[in-house]
Design an enzyme around this catalytic site. Structure first.
Site, PDB file in Angstrom:
ATOM      1  N   THR A 146     -39.638  51.886 -42.470  1.00  0.00           N
ATOM      2  CA  THR A 146     -40.628  51.783 -43.726  1.00  0.00           C
ATOM      3  C   THR A 146     -41.602  53.055 -43.301  1.00  0.00           C
ATOM      4  O   THR A 146     -42.150  53.402 -42.381  1.00  0.00           O
ATOM      5  CB  THR A 146     -41.240  50.678 -43.805  1.00  0.00           C
ATOM      6  OG1 THR A 146     -41.826  50.175 -42.616  1.00  0.00           O
ATOM      7  CG2 THR A 146     -40.046  49.917 -44.228  1.00  0.00           C
ATOM      8  N   PRO A 147     -42.432  53.529 -44.593  1.00  0.00           N
ATOM      9  CA  PRO A 147     -43.490  54.436 -44.578  1.00  0.00           C
ATOM     10  C   PRO A 147     -44.633  53.862 -44.623  1.00  0.00           C
ATOM     11  O   PRO A 147     -44.947  52.562 -44.450  1.00  0.00           O
ATOM     12  CB  PRO A 147     -43.252  55.412 -45.900  1.00  0.00           C
ATOM     13  CG  PRO A 147     -42.880  54.261 -46.838  1.00  0.00           C
ATOM     14  CD  PRO A 147     -42.005  53.158 -45.890  1.00  0.00           C
ATOM     15  N   ARG A 150     -48.010  57.190 -54.150  1.00  0.00           N
ATOM     16  CA  ARG A 150     -46.580  56.378 -54.373  1.00  0.00           C
ATOM     17  C   ARG A 150     -45.637  57.320 -54.676  1.00  0.00           C
ATOM     18  O   ARG A 150     -46.066  58.479 -55.311  1.00  0.00           O
ATOM     19  CB  ARG A 150     -47.247  55.521 -55.468  1.00  0.00           C
ATOM     20  CG  ARG A 150     -48.390  54.514 -55.173  1.00  0.00           C
ATOM     21  CD  ARG A 150     -48.435  53.537 -56.453  1.00  0.00           C
ATOM     22  NE  ARG A 150     -48.230  53.862 -57.839  1.00  0.00           N
ATOM     23  CZ  ARG A 150     -49.060  54.513 -58.399  1.00  0.00           C
ATOM     24  NH1 ARG A 150     -50.386  55.028 -57.804  1.00  0.00           N
ATOM     25  NH2 ARG A 150     -48.805  54.853 -59.464  1.00  0.00           N
ATOM     26  N   CYS A 151     -44.543  57.031 -54.472  1.00  0.00           N
ATOM     27  CA  CYS A 151     -43.471  57.900 -54.861  1.00  0.00           C
ATOM     28  C   CYS A 151     -43.179  58.248 -56.181  1.00  0.00           C
ATOM     29  O   CYS A 151     -42.795  59.069 -56.748  1.00  0.00           O
ATOM     30  CB  CYS A 151     -42.180  57.569 -54.171  1.00  0.00           C
ATOM     31  SG  CYS A 151     -41.718  55.809 -54.469  1.00  0.00           S
ATOM     32  N   LYS A 194     -38.463  49.174 -37.980  1.00  0.00           N
ATOM     33  CA  LYS A 194     -39.657  50.331 -37.459  1.00  0.00           C
ATOM     34  C   LYS A 194     -40.284  50.585 -38.586  1.00  0.00           C
ATOM     35  O   LYS A 194     -40.000  51.390 -39.303  1.00  0.00           O
ATOM     36  CB  LYS A 194     -38.999  51.382 -36.851  1.00  0.00           C
ATOM     37  CG  LYS A 194     -39.901  52.218 -36.223  1.00  0.00           C
ATOM     38  CD  LYS A 194     -39.628  53.734 -35.795  1.00  0.00           C
ATOM     39  CE  LYS A 194     -40.009  54.439 -36.891  1.00  0.00           C
ATOM     40  NZ  LYS A 194     -41.420  54.528 -37.094  1.00  0.00           N
ATOM     41  N   GLU A 234     -34.441  55.669 -50.102  1.00  0.00           N
ATOM     42  CA  GLU A 234     -35.326  56.029 -51.098  1.00  0.00           C
ATOM     43  C   GLU A 234     -36.337  56.966 -50.849  1.00  0.00           C
ATOM     44  O   GLU A 234     -37.365  56.780 -49.841  1.00  0.00           O
ATOM     45  CB  GLU A 234     -36.081  54.511 -51.370  1.00  0.00           C
ATOM     46  CG  GLU A 234     -36.705  54.299 -52.857  1.00  0.00           C
ATOM     47  CD  GLU A 234     -38.000  55.118 -52.854  1.00  0.00           C
ATOM     48  OE1 GLU A 234     -37.678  56.025 -53.721  1.00  0.00           O
ATOM     49  OE2 GLU A 234     -38.898  54.581 -52.380  1.00  0.00           O
TER      50      GLU A 234
END
Length: 480
Positions: A154-155, A286-287, A180, A253
């Site tokens: 995850t980012p 945010r993407c 992770k 994503e």
């Protein structure tokens, strides 16, 4: 929590790595003031392997009812502790408290939707006498957990909600996961895991490992027990994962370059309000944030004037102060990149109307007009609080410009004309079209994802993630 959330890795119910030397620890710093928020272990490759081994050896047996109970209890815990969760998100990410509280609410929503989906009978049934060649039988389907382990990465943006969108579908479908989180915001992931353990989740179903991506990322992608890799983050890393992961499922994503398209019939007060909200909420990280404002030339001047006024009114500063609408971006390196891209656009003929002020990781809400679609500022994903305004002549021009990037995640259109709306829905190369709403609008359960460099077409959202996280089995019985 009865124990500090940052003491050690969580692997199979055990804490690993407490008391490590500073050389094997990662310091988490507040982006606004550089103060130490906490430390997490820097896991070794052997520890990551152990996490996968423990997960692989465990066989979840939770009933649907029990899974729903655990997720529902965790949702209640999140709602009870919103202020503590928000304070942690703000401290490690620099997001303002307003956005952090909103994120905590979204996390609770993910958990509740997961609880609902855990109870859903997801099987189908087909009669076999539908054709002259059929038989008096019936075919049924059911969804089963994966045989292997889910590897999740995850980012930094949405430090807890991004984690929830990986973990909750895994729990709801009775899977095991090694997670992770971003090394920049790992504390929210540990807290989320501890809330699930407190709610009754067997720890073997979720391991959280933290470390240097350069050291452990390849193990997350190639471990023989990892049957599926799910990743949210940048395009470059996503394509590396696609090349490295080999023969296993991957769900990517990736980034976005989402437009707000303002037609000549738009309500400009509404459109300009959506513009600033879509650009500056979550510090623009945010993407699905608005990365480009495509505006019909007939309303360009009036729209621009309103966006500038509303941007000037958007407060930013110390993210821990109540009432502040925008905190920092994730770090000074990111802020410098936004500053550089704006300056590059200005040198190429764009005009700065407000903003482009930087102090460390604090970067002001910024409006730039006279932007050419070929400028890096709008051709690439600028992941921060910048509002570039691009003029267009007509709907054909708007669609051409919108589709003229490598990304295809989401979009927003401001118009009341049904003919325009249907053309945008049909012709925009994106995963989502929102009418008179920001590109990022969705529910935590609805399908979400993009095409082109924004993803492989697989969707997230609790329902769709469960489909990705399960195997579909078909069986038939000799009764109709």
């Amino acid at each position: 929590m009865s124990e500090p959330i940052h003491e050690a890795l969580r692997i199979g119910g055990e804490r690993v790595g407490a008391g490590r030397s500073a050389q094997r620890a990662i310091a988490v710093l507040n982006p606004f003031n550089a103060q130490l928020v906490g430390t997490v272990p820097k896991a070794s490759v052997d520890e990551v392997r152990r996490a996968f081994e423990v997960a692989k050896a465990y066989r979840p047996t939770l009933s649907r009812s029990r899974r729903a109970e655990i997720l529902g209890r965790a949702a209640a815990l999140v709602r009870e502790r919103v202020e503590a969760i928000a304070a942690l998100i703000t401290a490690e990410s620099g997001l303002c408290l307003k956005d952090a509280r909103y994120e905590a609410g979204r996390v609770a929503d993910v958990l509740l939707f997961g609880a609902t989906e855990a109870l859903r009978d997801d099987g189908q049934s087909f009669a076999c006498d539908l054709t002259p060649h059929g038989k008096d039988r019936r075919v049924h389907t059911l969804r089963e957990p994966l045989l292997g382990v889910i590897s999740a990465i995850t980012p930094f943006n949405h430090p807890m909600n991004q984690v929830a969108h990986k973990v909750v579908p895994s729990v709801a479908s009775n899977n095991r996961m090694v997670l992770k989180p971003s090394e920049k915001v790992p504390l929210s992931a540990f807290l989320f895991a501890d809330l699930l353990y407190e709610a009754g989740l067997p720890p073997e179903m979720l391991a959280v490992v933290t470390g240097d991506p350069r050291e452990i990322a390849d193990e997350m992608l190639t471990n023989p027990h990892a049957e599926l890799v799910t990743f949210t983050g940048g395009v470059q890393i996503g394509k590396y994962i696609a090349a490295k992961a080999g023969y296993r499922r991957i769900v990517l994503e990736l980034g976005g370059n989402d437009p707000l398209i303002v037609m000549e019939d738009a309500d400009l007060d509404e459109a300009s309000t959506l513009a600033v909200q879509g650009s500056y909420k979550n510090s623009g990280q945010r993407c699905t944030a608005i990365k480009r404002m495509l505006v019909h030339e007939a309303v360009l001047a009036q729209f621009t004037e309103q966006v500038v006024a509303k941007t000037r009114a958007w407060s930013y500063g110390d993210p821990s102060e109540p009432g502040i609408e925008m905190g920092t971006v994730i770090d000074e390196t990111a802020a410098r990149l936004f500053e550089h891209r704006v300056n590059e656009a200005l040198a190429a003929g764009a005009r700065l109307l407000v903003g482009n002020q930087r102090r460390g990781a604090l970067y002001s809400p910024t409006v730039v007009d006279r932007v050419d679609p070929a400028m890096t500022l709008v051709r690439e994903e600028t992941f921060g609080p910048v509002s570039p305004i691009v003029a267009f002549r007509d709907i054909d021009d708007a669609i051409r410009i919108s589709n003229g990037t490598a990304y295809g995640l989401s979009s927003a259109v401001c118009t009341n004309r049904l003919d325009y709306i249907m053309r945008f829905v049909r012709e925009l190369h994106v995963g989502t079209v929102n009418v008179r709403e920001v590109p990022g609008y969705r529910l935590e359960v609805t399908p979400f994802g993009g095409i082109k460099d924004s993803g492989l077409g697989y969707k997230e959202g609790v329902q769709e993630a469960i489909k990705s996280f399960t195997n579909l089995k078909t069986y038939s019985l000799p009764w109709s």
